[in-house]
Design a protein around this motif. Sequence first.
Motif, PDB file in Angstrom:
ATOM      1  N   LYS A  24     -30.328   1.145 -78.991  1.00 55.45           N
ATOM      2  CA  LYS A  24     -29.042   0.774 -78.393  1.00 55.45           C
ATOM      3  C   LYS A  24     -28.589  -0.605 -78.867  1.00 55.45           C
ATOM      4  CE  LYS A  24     -29.873   3.340 -74.144  1.00 55.45           C
ATOM      5  NZ  LYS A  24     -30.678   3.144 -72.965  1.00 55.45           N
ATOM      6  N   VAL A  25     -29.569  -1.507 -79.068  1.00 59.12           N
ATOM      7  CA  VAL A  25     -29.214  -2.895 -79.385  1.00 59.12           C
ATOM      8  C   VAL A  25     -29.818  -3.365 -80.711  1.00 59.12           C
ATOM      9  CG1 VAL A  25     -29.380  -5.286 -78.569  1.00 59.12           C
ATOM     10  CG2 VAL A  25     -28.934  -3.459 -76.939  1.00 59.12           C
ATOM     11  N   ARG A  26     -31.074  -2.975 -81.000  1.00 57.78           N
ATOM     12  CA  ARG A  26     -31.748  -3.466 -82.204  1.00 57.78           C
ATOM     13  C   ARG A  26     -31.892  -2.377 -83.254  1.00 57.78           C
ATOM     14  NH1 ARG A  26     -34.158  -6.557 -78.188  1.00 57.78           N
ATOM     15  NH2 ARG A  26     -34.302  -8.766 -78.681  1.00 57.78           N
ATOM     16  N   SER A  27     -31.934  -2.802 -84.538  1.00 61.27           N
ATOM     17  CA  SER A  27     -32.278  -1.898 -85.637  1.00 61.27           C
ATOM     18  C   SER A  27     -33.539  -2.421 -86.314  1.00 61.27           C
ATOM     19  CB  SER A  27     -31.141  -1.804 -86.657  1.00 61.27           C
ATOM     20  OG  SER A  27     -30.085  -1.025 -86.135  1.00 61.27           O
ATOM     21  N   VAL A  28     -34.403  -1.480 -86.727  1.00 62.80           N
ATOM     22  CA  VAL A  28     -35.701  -1.833 -87.299  1.00 62.80           C
ATOM     23  C   VAL A  28     -35.775  -1.318 -88.734  1.00 62.80           C
ATOM     24  CG1 VAL A  28     -38.201  -1.623 -87.076  1.00 62.80           C
ATOM     25  CG2 VAL A  28     -36.777  -1.668 -85.018  1.00 62.80           C
ATOM     26  N   TYR A  29     -36.055  -2.242 -89.670  1.00 64.92           N
ATOM     27  CA  TYR A  29     -36.215  -1.918 -91.083  1.00 64.92           C
ATOM     28  C   TYR A  29     -37.696  -2.076 -91.427  1.00 64.92           C
ATOM     29  CZ  TYR A  29     -31.144  -2.816 -91.303  1.00 64.92           C
ATOM     30  OH  TYR A  29     -29.780  -2.811 -91.097  1.00 64.92           O
ATOM     31  N   TRP A  30     -38.397  -0.964 -91.685  1.00 66.49           N
ATOM     32  CA  TRP A  30     -39.806  -1.061 -92.061  1.00 66.49           C
ATOM     33  C   TRP A  30     -39.900  -1.498 -93.510  1.00 66.49           C
ATOM     34  CZ3 TRP A  30     -43.023  -1.623 -88.425  1.00 66.49           C
ATOM     35  CH2 TRP A  30     -42.755  -1.063 -87.172  1.00 66.49           C
ATOM     36  N   LEU A  31     -40.655  -2.581 -93.753  1.00 67.99           N
ATOM     37  CA  LEU A  31     -40.784  -3.104 -95.110  1.00 67.99           C
ATOM     38  C   LEU A  31     -41.717  -2.225 -95.933  1.00 67.99           C
ATOM     39  CD1 LEU A  31     -40.984  -6.948 -94.428  1.00 67.99           C
ATOM     40  CD2 LEU A  31     -38.974  -5.505 -94.798  1.00 67.99           C
ATOM     41  N   THR A  32     -41.542  -2.276 -97.260  1.00 68.93           N
ATOM     42  CA  THR A  32     -42.461  -1.550 -98.139  1.00 68.93           C
ATOM     43  C   THR A  32     -43.850  -2.180 -98.022  1.00 68.93           C
ATOM     44  OG1 THR A  32     -42.046  -3.009-100.011  1.00 68.93           O
ATOM     45  CG2 THR A  32     -40.563  -1.104 -99.763  1.00 68.93           C
ATOM     46  N   GLU A  33     -44.874  -1.419 -98.380  1.00 73.55           N
ATOM     47  CA  GLU A  33     -46.248  -1.968 -98.347  1.00 73.55           C
ATOM     48  C   GLU A  33     -46.341  -3.226 -99.192  1.00 73.55           C
ATOM     49  OE1 GLU A  33     -49.437   0.719 -99.185  1.00 73.55           O
ATOM     50  OE2 GLU A  33     -48.651   2.266 -97.839  1.00 73.55           O
ATOM     51  N   ALA A  34     -45.665  -3.214-100.361  1.00 73.79           N
ATOM     52  CA  ALA A  34     -45.727  -4.373-101.274  1.00 73.79           C
ATOM     53  C   ALA A  34     -45.083  -5.596-100.635  1.00 73.79           C
ATOM     54  CB  ALA A  34     -45.037  -4.029-102.597  1.00 73.79           C
ATOM     55  N   ASP A  35     -43.914  -5.416-100.005  1.00 69.62           N
ATOM     56  CA  ASP A  35     -43.235  -6.557 -99.377  1.00 69.62           C
ATOM     57  C   ASP A  35     -44.013  -7.070 -98.170  1.00 69.62           C
ATOM     58  OD1 ASP A  35     -41.048  -7.093-101.032  1.00 69.62           O
ATOM     59  OD2 ASP A  35     -39.852  -5.487-100.141  1.00 69.62           O
ATOM     60  N   SER A  36     -44.590  -6.146 -97.381  1.00 65.73           N
ATOM     61  CA  SER A  36     -45.399  -6.574 -96.227  1.00 65.73           C
ATOM     62  C   SER A  36     -46.567  -7.434 -96.707  1.00 65.73           C
ATOM     63  CB  SER A  36     -45.925  -5.352 -95.457  1.00 65.73           C
ATOM     64  OG  SER A  36     -44.896  -4.710 -94.763  1.00 65.73           O
ATOM     65  N   ALA A  37     -47.306  -6.930 -97.708  1.00 68.16           N
ATOM     66  CA  ALA A  37     -48.485  -7.656 -98.214  1.00 68.16           C
ATOM     67  C   ALA A  37     -48.076  -9.006 -98.802  1.00 68.16           C
ATOM     68  CB  ALA A  37     -49.206  -6.799 -99.254  1.00 68.16           C
ATOM     69  N   ARG A  38     -46.944  -9.026 -99.541  1.00 62.43           N
ATOM     70  CA  ARG A  38     -46.480 -10.280-100.160  1.00 62.43           C
ATOM     71  C   ARG A  38     -46.130 -11.321 -99.101  1.00 62.43           C
ATOM     72  NH1 ARG A  38     -41.466 -12.082-100.822  1.00 62.43           N
ATOM     73  NH2 ARG A  38     -40.480 -10.059-100.411  1.00 62.43           N
ATOM     74  N   LEU A  39     -45.382 -10.915 -98.058  1.00 64.51           N
ATOM     75  CA  LEU A  39     -44.976 -11.877 -97.026  1.00 64.51           C
ATOM     76  C   LEU A  39     -46.176 -12.391 -96.237  1.00 64.51           C
ATOM     77  CD1 LEU A  39     -41.626 -10.565 -95.500  1.00 64.51           C
ATOM     78  CD2 LEU A  39     -41.979 -12.502 -97.013  1.00 64.51           C
ATOM     79  N   ILE A  40     -47.124 -11.489 -95.939  1.00 63.64           N
ATOM     80  CA  ILE A  40     -48.324 -11.920 -95.200  1.00 63.64           C
ATOM     81  C   ILE A  40     -49.037 -13.016 -95.984  1.00 63.64           C
ATOM     82  CG2 ILE A  40     -50.631 -11.169 -94.453  1.00 63.64           C
ATOM     83  CD1 ILE A  40     -49.262  -8.409 -93.799  1.00 63.64           C
ATOM     84  N   LYS A  41     -49.111 -12.833 -97.297  1.00 65.02           N
ATOM     85  CA  LYS A  41     -49.785 -13.828 -98.160  1.00 65.02           C
ATOM     86  C   LYS A  41     -48.949 -15.102 -98.275  1.00 65.02           C
ATOM     87  CE  LYS A  41     -52.297 -13.923-102.524  1.00 65.02           C
ATOM     88  NZ  LYS A  41     -52.538 -13.258-103.814  1.00 65.02           N
ATOM     89  N   GLU A  42     -47.669 -14.948 -98.584  1.00 64.99           N
ATOM     90  CA  GLU A  42     -46.798 -16.121 -98.816  1.00 64.99           C
ATOM     91  C   GLU A  42     -46.612 -16.955 -97.552  1.00 64.99           C
ATOM     92  OE1 GLU A  42     -43.005 -14.896-100.309  1.00 64.99           O
ATOM     93  OE2 GLU A  42     -43.795 -14.241-102.248  1.00 64.99           O
ATOM     94  N   LYS A  43     -46.428 -16.296 -96.437  1.00 55.46           N
ATOM     95  CA  LYS A  43     -46.091 -17.009 -95.193  1.00 55.46           C
ATOM     96  C   LYS A  43     -47.320 -17.299 -94.332  1.00 55.46           C
ATOM     97  CE  LYS A  43     -41.613 -16.607 -96.000  1.00 55.46           C
ATOM     98  NZ  LYS A  43     -40.768 -17.767 -96.333  1.00 55.46           N
ATOM     99  N   GLY A  44     -48.467 -16.716 -94.692  1.00 56.36           N
ATOM    100  CA  GLY A  44     -49.686 -16.978 -93.922  1.00 56.36           C
ATOM    101  C   GLY A  44     -49.661 -16.396 -92.523  1.00 56.36           C
ATOM    102  N   TYR A  45     -49.026 -15.231 -92.352  1.00 56.00           N
ATOM    103  CA  TYR A  45     -48.995 -14.604 -91.026  1.00 56.00           C
ATOM    104  C   TYR A  45     -50.423 -14.220 -90.592  1.00 56.00           C
ATOM    105  CZ  TYR A  45     -43.968 -13.964 -92.013  1.00 56.00           C
ATOM    106  OH  TYR A  45     -42.644 -14.160 -92.324  1.00 56.00           O
TER     107      TYR A  45
END
Length: 367
Positions: free
Chosen positions: A26-47
Amino acid sequence: MSLADKVLAVNNDLPIRTDKPVHSGKVRSVYWLTEADSARLIKEKGYPVAADAPLAVMVISDRMSAFDCIWKGENGLRGVPGKGAALNAVANHWFKRFKEQGLADSHILDIPHPAVWIVQKARPVMIEAIARQYITGSMWRAYSKGEREFCGIELPDGLQKDQKLPELLITPSTKGILKGIPGVPEADDVNITRQNILENFAAFNFQGAEDIDGYEQLLKEGFDVISAELEKLDQVFVDTKFEFGYVSDAEGREKLIYMDEVGTPDSSRIWDGSQYRNGVVVENSKEGFRQALLNHFPDPDILLNKDRMDERLALARDNELPESMLMAVSNTYVGIAEKIIGEKLVISDNPKAEIIDVLRDTYGLVD
């Protein structure tokens, strides 16, 4: 620039790189990232999550939902200016407080823009956990007709409308349609008892029966944190909805977290304290808009009667509300958000363009 241009009404058409369908609520939309983008952001941003954890970008809109419908206004107003930013700012504030107090984490890993969260995929507990400190709304309507049992909890006789309850009540309902649970109707948002949950904890996505105590403790402690801080602002925390889920940490351990949103004017009732002491209820939450809708249309039963859903949907589709009604909501949401966060709320002139820019330039998620 017109007022309508400031409203982010459509949030499922952003050019965010994804290989899955965009999930739009109703209010939010969710965009699931590709496996490659998820892995890259986890590494780059240190999540602080496992290297292969699935991530999503969650974009909040300014759409206004009530009575299971989306409402629009005159002059092309397809939502409420500042509403999304207000909801996110309030939820961010409370999630941060919970973490500081050592309660539990949330699903949010990063906040690239006032309308955007980067979240870790959670396995949701299939319960909407409502915490009530005052008797009002649907509970009062049922109580005034003689009902005394709510979700397996007995209430005493003699309670008055809008009075404080003897203790904080947890009145859970189902999140989505759950099948094959004895005594639980196969319908969304039906009230359930603690006994229902204990006897069928796996069906509600709990890992173990002991986690039922865990979610109740997080709910009560979270409620107390919000209630105490609102009291200092002379606001009454009346009731709220909590949602929970499981995520894996960086070591692969599963943990129970807060998810969705919490303590916002969309998911809670908040009353003005000084007015309440004078016997007047002034809503600083969506309840004010619900009341305005009931007063606006000549037959309020359409909005209250689930058997008249087709008429209700037609009412929302075919009517443009006065601009003043939606601006009153904007003033309420922005006002309570600024009280809670203690600073001016940043409201974008062109939210869609800003979101695309930051997700492209800083996060590499737009081609």
